[in-house]
Design a protein around this motif. Structure first.
Motif, PDB file in Angstrom:
ATOM      1  N   TYR A 360       0.837  -1.206   0.000  1.00  0.00           N
ATOM      2  CA  TYR A 360       0.000   0.000   0.000  1.00  0.00           C
ATOM      3  C   TYR A 360       0.876   1.263   0.000  1.00  0.00           C
ATOM      4  O   TYR A 360       0.646   2.194  -0.766  1.00  0.00           O
ATOM      5  CB  TYR A 360      -0.919  -0.012   1.229  1.00  0.00           C
ATOM      6  CG  TYR A 360      -1.777   1.232   1.346  1.00  0.00           C
ATOM      7  CD1 TYR A 360      -3.003   1.319   0.698  1.00  0.00           C
ATOM      8  CD2 TYR A 360      -1.351   2.328   2.090  1.00  0.00           C
ATOM      9  CE1 TYR A 360      -3.785   2.461   0.789  1.00  0.00           C
ATOM     10  CE2 TYR A 360      -2.115   3.476   2.190  1.00  0.00           C
ATOM     11  CZ  TYR A 360      -3.332   3.534   1.542  1.00  0.00           C
ATOM     12  OH  TYR A 360      -4.104   4.668   1.627  1.00  0.00           O
ATOM     13  N   LEU A 361       1.913   1.262   0.847  1.00  0.00           N
ATOM     14  CA  LEU A 361       2.782   2.447   0.951  1.00  0.00           C
ATOM     15  C   LEU A 361       3.486   2.731  -0.378  1.00  0.00           C
ATOM     16  O   LEU A 361       3.581   3.871  -0.812  1.00  0.00           O
ATOM     17  CB  LEU A 361       3.822   2.256   2.053  1.00  0.00           C
ATOM     18  CG  LEU A 361       3.283   2.138   3.480  1.00  0.00           C
ATOM     19  CD1 LEU A 361       4.410   1.797   4.448  1.00  0.00           C
ATOM     20  CD2 LEU A 361       2.594   3.421   3.913  1.00  0.00           C
ATOM     21  N   GLU A 364       0.934   4.058  -2.941  1.00  0.00           N
ATOM     22  CA  GLU A 364       0.503   5.429  -2.653  1.00  0.00           C
ATOM     23  C   GLU A 364       1.696   6.378  -2.487  1.00  0.00           C
ATOM     24  O   GLU A 364       1.504   7.568  -2.269  1.00  0.00           O
ATOM     25  CB  GLU A 364      -0.338   5.464  -1.372  1.00  0.00           C
ATOM     26  CG  GLU A 364      -1.583   4.583  -1.408  1.00  0.00           C
ATOM     27  CD  GLU A 364      -2.643   5.135  -2.356  1.00  0.00           C
ATOM     28  OE1 GLU A 364      -2.847   6.352  -2.359  1.00  0.00           O
ATOM     29  OE2 GLU A 364      -3.226   4.329  -3.105  1.00  0.00           O
ATOM     30  N   LEU A 366       3.859   6.623   0.025  1.00  0.00           N
ATOM     31  CA  LEU A 366       3.809   7.227   1.359  1.00  0.00           C
ATOM     32  C   LEU A 366       4.798   6.528   2.284  1.00  0.00           C
ATOM     33  O   LEU A 366       5.180   5.387   2.027  1.00  0.00           O
ATOM     34  CB  LEU A 366       2.405   7.067   1.946  1.00  0.00           C
ATOM     35  CG  LEU A 366       1.284   7.916   1.348  1.00  0.00           C
ATOM     36  CD1 LEU A 366      -0.056   7.441   1.873  1.00  0.00           C
ATOM     37  CD2 LEU A 366       1.498   9.385   1.678  1.00  0.00           C
ATOM     38  N   GLU A 370       3.227   8.643   7.539  1.00  0.00           N
ATOM     39  CA  GLU A 370       2.403   9.637   6.844  1.00  0.00           C
ATOM     40  C   GLU A 370       0.971   9.146   6.635  1.00  0.00           C
ATOM     41  O   GLU A 370       0.184   9.791   5.957  1.00  0.00           O
ATOM     42  CB  GLU A 370       3.007   9.962   5.460  1.00  0.00           C
ATOM     43  CG  GLU A 370       4.329  10.710   5.528  1.00  0.00           C
ATOM     44  CD  GLU A 370       5.013  10.828   4.179  1.00  0.00           C
ATOM     45  OE1 GLU A 370       5.895  11.670   4.061  1.00  0.00           O
ATOM     46  OE2 GLU A 370       4.664  10.075   3.246  1.00  0.00           O
ATOM     47  N   THR A 371       0.637   7.971   7.168  1.00  0.00           N
ATOM     48  CA  THR A 371      -0.719   7.445   6.989  1.00  0.00           C
ATOM     49  C   THR A 371      -1.440   7.449   8.338  1.00  0.00           C
ATOM     50  O   THR A 371      -0.844   7.717   9.378  1.00  0.00           O
ATOM     51  CB  THR A 371      -0.704   6.003   6.475  1.00  0.00           C
ATOM     52  OG1 THR A 371      -0.226   5.171   7.535  1.00  0.00           O
ATOM     53  CG2 THR A 371       0.200   5.844   5.275  1.00  0.00           C
ATOM     54  N   PHE A 403      -6.215   2.734   6.478  1.00  0.00           N
ATOM     55  CA  PHE A 403      -5.249   3.717   6.006  1.00  0.00           C
ATOM     56  C   PHE A 403      -5.887   5.073   5.789  1.00  0.00           C
ATOM     57  O   PHE A 403      -5.319   6.106   6.105  1.00  0.00           O
ATOM     58  CB  PHE A 403      -4.617   3.264   4.680  1.00  0.00           C
ATOM     59  CG  PHE A 403      -3.437   2.377   4.867  1.00  0.00           C
ATOM     60  CD1 PHE A 403      -2.279   2.855   5.462  1.00  0.00           C
ATOM     61  CD2 PHE A 403      -3.463   1.065   4.444  1.00  0.00           C
ATOM     62  CE1 PHE A 403      -1.171   2.042   5.631  1.00  0.00           C
ATOM     63  CE2 PHE A 403      -2.362   0.238   4.610  1.00  0.00           C
ATOM     64  CZ  PHE A 403      -1.223   0.730   5.204  1.00  0.00           C
ATOM     65  N   GLU A 404      -7.076   5.038   5.186  1.00  0.00           N
ATOM     66  CA  GLU A 404      -7.683   6.307   4.792  1.00  0.00           C
ATOM     67  C   GLU A 404      -8.403   7.019   5.932  1.00  0.00           C
ATOM     68  O   GLU A 404      -8.356   8.241   6.026  1.00  0.00           O
ATOM     69  CB  GLU A 404      -8.631   6.088   3.615  1.00  0.00           C
ATOM     70  CG  GLU A 404      -7.851   6.076   2.295  1.00  0.00           C
ATOM     71  CD  GLU A 404      -8.432   5.137   1.273  1.00  0.00           C
ATOM     72  OE1 GLU A 404      -9.681   5.038   1.214  1.00  0.00           O
ATOM     73  OE2 GLU A 404      -7.655   4.491   0.547  1.00  0.00           O
TER      74      GLU A 404
END
Lengths: 481, 94
Positions: A360-361, A364, A366, A370-371, A403-404
Motif C-alpha cells: 500500500y505504501l 501510494e 507514502l 504519513e498514513t 489507512f484512509e
C-alpha cells in the motif's frame, strides 16, 4: 570481451538544522520564494558567515556512524566558480581538510557481502533554486531563469564513496543503506523526492581482470533509487557497446531521462574545472578534542545493522525480514510498537508490514508515518484474526479503509457486518445448500478431482460474502462429501 | 618571467574579466613583480611550518542553531536589476 563496471557515488544530503549553515535564516522547505534570505546568504558585501555548530555535529556523527576517522583539525575553503544559483560566486566548502575521512558501509547483497569505502565526508553550503522559463522548463532552450535563494546556504553534507561499487544493484543498496543510517541518526530527512538527498554517479568500465580505470562519465538527475539503478544499467551497456564498436568514451556529464530511459550529453557552458580553492578568511579553523568526539560517539543511536541483529535475535526474524524492517527507521519503530501491543508472533507482524502494508505504501508513495495507521490498528487487526473474528482475507479487505480513515479495525468490522462466521450450524446449512446446487462439482470431487473442492469452497465464500471461517468450510465440506 | 600572458588571460577568464591586449601586457608585468616578491619565501626552509591561513590563532567560532529574522522579500530583491514572481531574473544560462 567481458567487462566489469567501476562505480563511485557522490551523495549530497541537506542537514536537518533549523537554521542555515552560516546565518540564522530558516531552512524550512517549500516556502514562498526569497522569504528566507539575509545579507549573508545573499552574499551582500560586508556580511560575515558564522558556522552552525549543530551542522558540524551532524556531519561528525554521520562520519562516526560509517566508521570514519574524524579530523581533529578542519578548515572551510572557498570553491570559486560562477553560476547564477550561487550569490557569492564562490561556495563555502571543504578541500584538503574535510571533517571525516576513511569510512565504509557494509552491504548485505543476499548471497554475498561487500564493503564500500567512503573516501570523505565534508560540509558545504547548498545553492539557490533555479526555475527555467520557456523551453519546457529545461535549462537548454530556456529564455531566462528565476532564482530563489531560500535554499542558498542550507547546510549540505557531501559523502564521497570509493570506486568500490561493481553493479547498479550495489549502488542502489549503498545509497539506501546510507539513507537508513542518516535517518536513524536524525541528521536529515534524506528525501530524494524533496531533493534533500541527491545522488550523482561516476561510472566507467574495464575488461575484467584489468587494474587500470577506464574513462568515466558522471550521471545526473537520478531522482530515485530506481532511477539510480536504471541509469547505471543503461550507461554501462552504452559504454560496452561504444567500446566494442571501437569508439572512445568521453569524460562528460550525462543527463538521465527517466521517461525515455536513456542518458545523454548534458549541454552546459564549457567549464574549466579550476576552482582555485583557498581557505576562507572569514571562517576560522576548527579544532576538536578527542573527548568531545567520543561524547558524540556515545550519543549515537542504535544503527540499522545493530537493529537488524537485534531483530533476528530477539524476535527470531529471518535476516531478510530484519533487514527490510530496519532499513527504514519509522518502519522498525512501527514493528516494535506493534509487537509491544500485540504480544503475538513477530513473524506474523513482519509479514503484514512487509506484505500488504508495504504494498500500500509503495502504491501510494507514502511513508508509514504519513498514513492514519498506527501500531494499535495493526495489533488489533492481528488479534481479531487470531481470535477468529475475521479471516485474513477480510483483514486485507478492510486495510485500505484503515489507512484512509484511521478507524479501528473492530469498528470497521462491526459497521460492515464483516465478522467471520464461525458458527458450525450456520456454515453447515450453507454447505448443504452449495452441495445441493452443484451436483456436477460434487460428482467430480467424488471421482477424485481435488480441484472441485476449491470451487465448492468458493461458492460457500460467495454466499457468505467471504465471512465464513475457511478452515471450518473445508472441514465441513470434506465431512459431507 | 613567473607568469605568462596566457596565464593572465586564463585567470582573467576565470574571474570573468574582459581585458584589452594592453591590459593583459600591463597586468602580466605587474603580476610578475608580485609573484617574484612572493617567491622569496621559496628561499627559506619552511618544511616544518604549517601553512598559515589565518594570522590570529582563533579557533572554533560557532553559532547556535537558532532561527533569526530574515529580510522581507522586497528588501532582498531591492537591488535586483530584474525581478519576476518574487524571484531574481537571470539571463539564459546555456
Amino acid at each position: 570481451m567481458e567487462f566489469e563496471s567501476i562505480i563511485g557515488l557522490e551523495i549530497h544530503v541537506e542537514l536537518a538544522t533549523k537554521s542555515k549553515m552560516f546565518c540564522a535564516c530558516s531552512t524550512r522547505f517549500g516556502e514562498e520564494p526569497n522569504t528566507q534570505t539575509c545579507p549573508v546568504c545573499l552574499g551582500l558585501p560586508g556580511s560575515l558567515p558564522v558556522a552552525n555548530e549543530k551542522a558540524i555535529e551532524y556531519v561528525i556523527k554521520s562520519g562516526l556512524a560509517v566508521g570514519c576517522d574524524i579530523s581533529l583539525y578542519s578548515v572551510f575553503h572557498r570553491k570559486n566558480y560562477f553560476y547564477p544559483d550561487m550569490p557569492k560566486n564562490y561556495q563555502i566548502s571543504q578541500y584538503d581538510l574535510p571533517l571525516c575521512v576513511n569510512g565504509h558501509i557494509d552491504l548485505d547483497m543476499e548471497g554475498y557481502e561487500t564493503r564500500i569505502g567512503i573516501t570523505r565526508i565534508h560540509l558545504e553550503e547548498d545553492t539557490g533554486k533555479l526555475i527555467h522559463v520557456g523551453g519546457a522548463g529545461r535549462i537548454a532552450g530556456a529564455e531566462y531563469s528565476l532564482v530563489d535563494f531560500n535554499r542558498a546556504g542550507v547546510p549540505l553534507m557531501e559523502i564521497v564513496s570509493e570506486p568500490d561499487i561493481r553493479t547498479p544493484e550495489e549502488a542502489k543498496a549503498y545509497a539506501q543503506k546510507l539513507r537508513s543510517i542518516l535517518l536513524a541518526l536524525g541528521v536529515s530527512d534524506v528525501s530524494m523526492e524533496k531533493g534533500s538527498m541527491r545522488v550523482d554517479a561516476n561510472v566507467s568500465i574495464r575488461p575484467k581482470g584489468s587494474t587500470e580505470f577506464g574513462v568515466k562519465t558522471e550521471l545526473k538527475n537520478l531522482n530515485s533509487f530506481r532511477s539510480l539503478q536504471r541509469a547505471l544499467a543503461y550507461e554501462i551497456e552504452r559504454q560496452k557497446k561504444a567500446i566494442e564498436a571501437g569508439e572512445v568514451i568521453v569524460q562528460e556529464t550525462r543527463h538521465w531521462d527517466e521517461n525515455k530511459g536513456v542518458t545523454s550529453t548534458l549541454r552546459t557552458k564549457e567549464y574549466a574545472h579550476d576552482y582555485r580553492y583557498f581557505p576562507d578568511p572569514d571562517l576560522v579553523p576548527m579544532e576538536f578534542k578527542s573527548d568531545w568526539i567520543e561524547k558524540l560517539r556515545a550519543e549515537l543511536p542504535e544503527l540499522p545493522d545493530e537493529r537488524k541483529q537485534r531483530f533476528m535475535k530477539d524476535y527470531g526474524l529471518p535476516a531478510h525480514d530484519a533487514r527490510l524492517l530496519t532499513e527504514d527507521k519509522p518502519m522498525g519503530d512501527f514493528f516494535e510498537e506493534t509487537i509491544a501491543l500485540y504480544k503475538g508472533d513477530p513473524k506474523f507482524v513482519s509479514n503484514w508490514l512487509l506484505g500488504d502494508i508495504s504494498y500500500y505504501l509503495n502504491t501510494e508513495n507514502l511513508e508509514i508515518d504519513e498514513t492514519a495507521i498506527t501500531p494499535r490498528h495493526l495489533a488489533d487487526l492481528l488479534r481479531l484474526i487470531d481470535q477468529g473474528v475475521i479471516s485474513g482475507k477480510i483483514a486485507k479487505e478492510i486495510f485500505p479503509e484503515i489507512f484512509e480513515t484511521g478507524k479501528l479495525p473492530q469498528v470497521i468490522v462491526e459497521e460492515k457486518g464483516m465478522t467471520q462466521i464461525s458458527d458450525e450450524s450456520e456454515i453447515s446449512s450453507i454447505v448443504d445448500l452449495v452441495l445441493q446446487e452443484n451436483p456436477g462439482a460434487v460428482k467430480e470431487y467424488r471421482e477424485g478431482k481435488e480441484r472441485a473442492l476449491g470451487f465448492l469452497v468458493g461458492q460457500v465464500m460467495r454466499l457468505t460474502k467471504g465471512r465464513a471461517n475457511p478452515q471450518l468450510v473445508n472441514r465441513l465440506l470434506r465431512e459431507k462429501l | 618571467m613567473a607568469i605568462s600572458e596566457k596565464d593572465v588571460k586564463h585567470v582573467a577568464w576565470l574571474a570573468r574579466l574582459a581585458l584589452t591586449d594592453e591590459e593583459v601586457q600591463k597586468f602580466t608585468q605587474q603580476l610578475d613583480v608580485i609573484l617574484e616578491h612572493a617567491g622569496k619565501i621559496a628561499e627559506l626552509d619552511v618544511e616544518n611550518v604549517p601553512p598559515t591561513s589565518h594570522a590570529i590563532p582563533i579557533r572554533n567560532v560557532f553559532r547556535e542553531d537558532e532561527v533569526g529574522v530574515c529580510l522581507a522579500p522586497e528588501e532582498a530583491l531591492l537591488n535586483a536589476p530584474k525581478k519576476e514572481n518574487q524571484s531574481f531574473v537571470v539571463p539564459r544560462i546555456v
